[in-house]
Scaffold this motif. Structure first.
Motif, mmCIF file in Angstrom:
data_model
loop_
_atom_site.group_PDB
_atom_site.id
_atom_site.type_symbol
_atom_site.label_atom_id
_atom_site.label_comp_id
_atom_site.label_asym_id
_atom_site.label_seq_id
_atom_site.Cartn_x
_atom_site.Cartn_y
_atom_site.Cartn_z
ATOM 1 N N PRO A 39 4.402 24.030 154.835
ATOM 2 C CA PRO A 39 5.236 23.950 154.887
ATOM 3 C C PRO A 39 5.789 23.975 153.460
ATOM 4 N N ALA A 40 7.827 23.725 153.825
ATOM 5 C CA ALA A 40 7.966 23.863 152.814
ATOM 6 C C ALA A 40 7.927 22.812 151.863
ATOM 7 N N GLU A 41 7.739 21.465 151.922
ATOM 8 C CA GLU A 41 7.410 20.373 151.317
ATOM 9 C C GLU A 41 5.873 20.460 150.231
ATOM 10 N N ALA A 42 5.045 20.673 151.211
ATOM 11 C CA ALA A 42 3.841 21.390 150.546
ATOM 12 C C ALA A 42 3.901 22.443 148.891
ATOM 13 N N ILE A 43 4.952 23.253 149.908
ATOM 14 C CA ILE A 43 4.753 24.103 148.704
ATOM 15 C C ILE A 43 5.623 23.780 147.266
ATOM 16 N N ARG A 44 6.818 22.868 147.665
ATOM 17 C CA ARG A 44 7.671 22.433 146.869
ATOM 18 C C ARG A 44 7.030 21.559 145.929
ATOM 19 N N LYS A 45 5.158 20.571 146.299
ATOM 20 C CA LYS A 45 4.741 20.124 145.693
ATOM 21 C C LYS A 45 4.022 20.349 144.978
ATOM 22 N N ALA A 46 3.332 21.253 145.472
ATOM 23 C CA ALA A 46 2.514 22.188 144.579
ATOM 24 C C ALA A 46 3.208 23.453 143.466
ATOM 25 N N VAL A 47 4.031 23.952 143.218
ATOM 26 C CA VAL A 47 5.192 24.987 143.270
ATOM 27 C C VAL A 47 6.467 24.367 142.811
ATOM 28 N N PRO A 48 6.909 23.309 142.318
ATOM 29 C CA PRO A 48 7.902 22.612 142.244
ATOM 30 C C PRO A 48 9.040 24.118 141.193
ATOM 31 N N GLN A 49 8.167 24.954 140.719
ATOM 32 C CA GLN A 49 9.713 25.938 140.204
ATOM 33 C C GLN A 49 10.053 26.982 140.903
ATOM 34 N N LEU A 50 9.772 27.450 141.981
ATOM 35 C CA LEU A 50 10.247 27.439 143.432
ATOM 36 C C LEU A 50 11.308 27.564 143.516
ATOM 37 N N GLN A 71 4.793 28.780 132.260
ATOM 38 C CA GLN A 71 4.971 27.056 133.688
ATOM 39 C C GLN A 71 5.533 27.358 134.554
ATOM 40 N N ARG A 72 6.078 28.841 135.048
ATOM 41 C CA ARG A 72 6.110 28.644 136.452
ATOM 42 C C ARG A 72 5.581 28.500 137.530
ATOM 43 N N LEU A 73 4.080 29.215 137.833
ATOM 44 C CA LEU A 73 3.124 29.189 138.214
ATOM 45 C C LEU A 73 1.979 28.981 138.122
ATOM 46 N N PRO A 74 0.943 27.913 139.272
ATOM 47 C CA PRO A 74 -0.415 27.479 138.782
ATOM 48 C C PRO A 74 -1.630 28.272 139.267
ATOM 49 N N PHE A 75 -0.950 28.994 139.871
ATOM 50 C CA PHE A 75 -2.029 30.259 141.198
ATOM 51 C C PHE A 75 -0.382 31.223 141.254
ATOM 52 N N ALA A 76 -1.403 32.730 141.783
ATOM 53 C CA ALA A 76 -0.652 33.836 142.009
ATOM 54 C C ALA A 76 0.598 33.718 143.226
ATOM 55 N N VAL A 77 1.261 33.827 143.287
ATOM 56 C CA VAL A 77 2.365 34.002 144.520
ATOM 57 C C VAL A 77 2.568 35.280 144.760
ATOM 58 N N THR A 78 2.447 35.120 146.540
ATOM 59 C CA THR A 78 3.440 37.079 146.880
ATOM 60 C C THR A 78 4.346 36.540 147.506
ATOM 61 N N SER A 79 5.208 37.113 147.307
ATOM 62 C CA SER A 79 6.471 36.960 148.325
ATOM 63 C C SER A 79 6.235 38.142 149.595
ATOM 64 N N LEU A 80 6.425 37.461 150.752
ATOM 65 C CA LEU A 80 6.029 38.456 152.334
ATOM 66 C C LEU A 80 7.149 39.137 152.112
ATOM 67 N N GLU A 81 8.410 38.755 152.425
ATOM 68 C CA GLU A 81 9.788 39.849 152.499
ATOM 69 C C GLU A 81 10.131 40.959 151.380
ATOM 70 N N ARG A 82 9.933 40.403 149.858
ATOM 71 C CA ARG A 82 9.885 40.711 148.879
ATOM 72 C C ARG A 82 8.710 42.077 148.292
ATOM 73 N N LYS A 83 8.024 41.868 149.125
ATOM 74 C CA LYS A 83 6.672 42.376 148.771
ATOM 75 C C LYS A 83 6.720 42.911 147.025
ATOM 76 N N PHE A 84 5.749 41.762 146.706
ATOM 77 C CA PHE A 84 5.388 41.619 145.422
ATOM 78 C C PHE A 84 4.799 40.037 144.967
ATOM 79 N N ILE A 85 4.152 40.357 143.599
ATOM 80 C CA ILE A 85 2.613 38.982 143.773
ATOM 81 C C ILE A 85 3.763 38.614 142.039
ATOM 82 N N MET A 86 2.926 37.382 141.515
ATOM 83 C CA MET A 86 3.511 36.920 140.247
ATOM 84 C C MET A 86 1.954 35.780 140.599
#
Length: 415
Positions: free
Chosen positions: A169-180, A283-298
């Motif tokens: 859920p959003a809360e777990a993502i904000r905890k793991a990846v606070p920059q999003l 320092q933005r991301l701890p691991f790779a993040v992909t966007s479902l709607e935007r269809k790209f990976i960081m």
């Protein structure tokens, strides 16, 4: 005097295979028109994509065809000038989306992906560079409430294929990846994936290990090839050489040489992939993040943050459209609490070798004189180490012997 074993192609597949063969006691020479790793292996997304067990397209591609032809910045782009050449490939792709063929593809991709993480662990440990792979998972996020059903359906399909996946859920993502940003509503976390901190550096380390094992790297362009009684004759821009065995592993350029050696016309095309490297983002991301709607990976790397993705079908000859690389920055806008720093950013384009059934060719033919390893589409980095192990098995039996692993869904004669 004939060479023992020649590998044509110094990308991640060819280099990993060369190292594997040398460690099995073969005298290996690698030929490529450019320095090792300067093709698609240089700029890939760096994601160990073991979760991606489905083909590169589904039947929705028919609805998307008009946009593919008219939107130059779309995530899936078909250059209309290339359409006449691409049309037979797309027809075969659609035929492979029928239920039986589709399931065969999924089984084939999954078999390679399930062995990929372990194979990479073994390979990097063998050169004492395990730290180059971060096994911290990856995340697929969504931002629109109406995307949730598609995400849930994807999670169910992946679980049916035994892919490890958890809903966050959003809360777990904000905890793991606070920059999003707050726009992220949730996502799927894949714990059995990872990312390479610098894909090109990984390749360079493998090259050095291969050289230490006796592999020779020679800058030559192979222009022609034929099989004779003694092995394979290769005609290069610097003369002719003969080898007892040859491995064709030159990615998107493999079809012509395969046809010369086997007489088979392979439906190999190229997905042109782009990236934008942001050197001031660390320092933005701890691991790779992909966007479902935007269809790209960081993907976070030692050299910064790499934005990658999009697929363009325009062949090997048309110049790169670097506006597509810069489009990746525009796609990132709104995904972070603060916008990304694009100062000194560098764009890149490379050719991913793709076959219409989304499976590579991993096979031995011509009485074992010719081995083949190409067509891994966007999973070349992911499947490189496990492919090298399979090629090692196919090669070790030697010429004329038949007691070797069956190539299964990766066989050449499926075409």
């Amino acid at each position: 005097m004939a060479e023992d074993f020649v590998v044509v192609g110094a990308g991640i597949i060819g280099v990993a295979c060369a190292l594997q063969l040398a460690r099995q006691g073969r005298r290996v020479k690698v030929l490529d028109a450019q320095a090792p790793g300067r093709g698609a292996s240089y700029g890939n997304a760096g994601h160990l994509a073991t979760e991606q067990v489905f083909p590169i397209a589904d039947l929705s591609i028919l609805k998307r065809l008009p946009a593919m032809l008219t939107d130059p910045m779309g995530p899936l782009r078909l250059d209309w000038k290339y359409l006449p050449r691409a049309l037979p490939w797309f027809v075969r792709l659609l035929l492979n989306l029928r239920a039986t063929q589709y399931q065969r593809t999924v089984v084939g991709i999954r078999a390679l992906n399930e062995g990929s993480l372990g194979a990479w662990q073994r390979l990097l440990a063998s050169i004492h560079r395990s730290e180059l792979l971060r096994e911290e998972g990856s995340l697929l996020v969504y931002e629109r409430a109406d995307s949730r059903p598609a995400l849930d359906a994807l999670q169910q399909r992946m679980r049916q294929q035994n892919v490890a996946v958890d809903f966050w859920p959003a809360e777990a993502i904000r905890k793991a990846v606070p920059q999003l940003s707050e726009q992220v509503l949730g996502g799927l976390f894949f714990p059995a994936t990872g990312h390479f901190v610098d894909p090109y550096h990984v390749l360079c380390e493998l090259v050095e290990a291969a050289k230490a094992s006796g592999v020779q790297f020679v800058t030559r362009q192979v222009r022609d090839a034929r099989v004779d009684a003694d092995g394979v004759v290769l005609t290069t821009d610097q003369g002719t050489l003969t080898a007892r065995q040859v491995l064709i592993a030159c990615g998107a350029h493999s079809a012509r040489l395969t046809a010369c050696l086997t007489g088979k016309k392979i439906p190999l095309d190229t997905e042109r992939g782009y990236h934008l490297m942001l050197p001031h983002e660390h320092q933005r991301l701890p691991f790779a993040v992909t966007s479902l709607e935007r269809k790209f990976i960081m993907t976070p790397m030692t050299g910064g943050l790499r934005l990658a993705g999009t697929v363009e079908f325009a062949g090997l000859e048309r110049p790169a459209n670097m506006a597509r690389a810069w489009q990746l920055h525009r796609l990132s806008q709104g995904l972070f609490r603060e916008e990304l720093n694009v100062r000194d950013a560098t764009p890149w384009m490379g050719f991913r070798p793709s076959l219409p059934d989304s499976l590579p060719v991993i096979d031995r033919v011509c009485d074992a004189k010719v081995l083949l390893a190409f067509g891994h589409q966007h999973l070349g980095l992911t499947q490189a180490a496990v492919t090298a192990e399979r090629i090692g098995q196919l090669a070790c039996a030697g010429v004329g012997q038949t007691d070797v692993p069956a190539p299964g869904p990766y066989r050449l004669d499926r075409f």
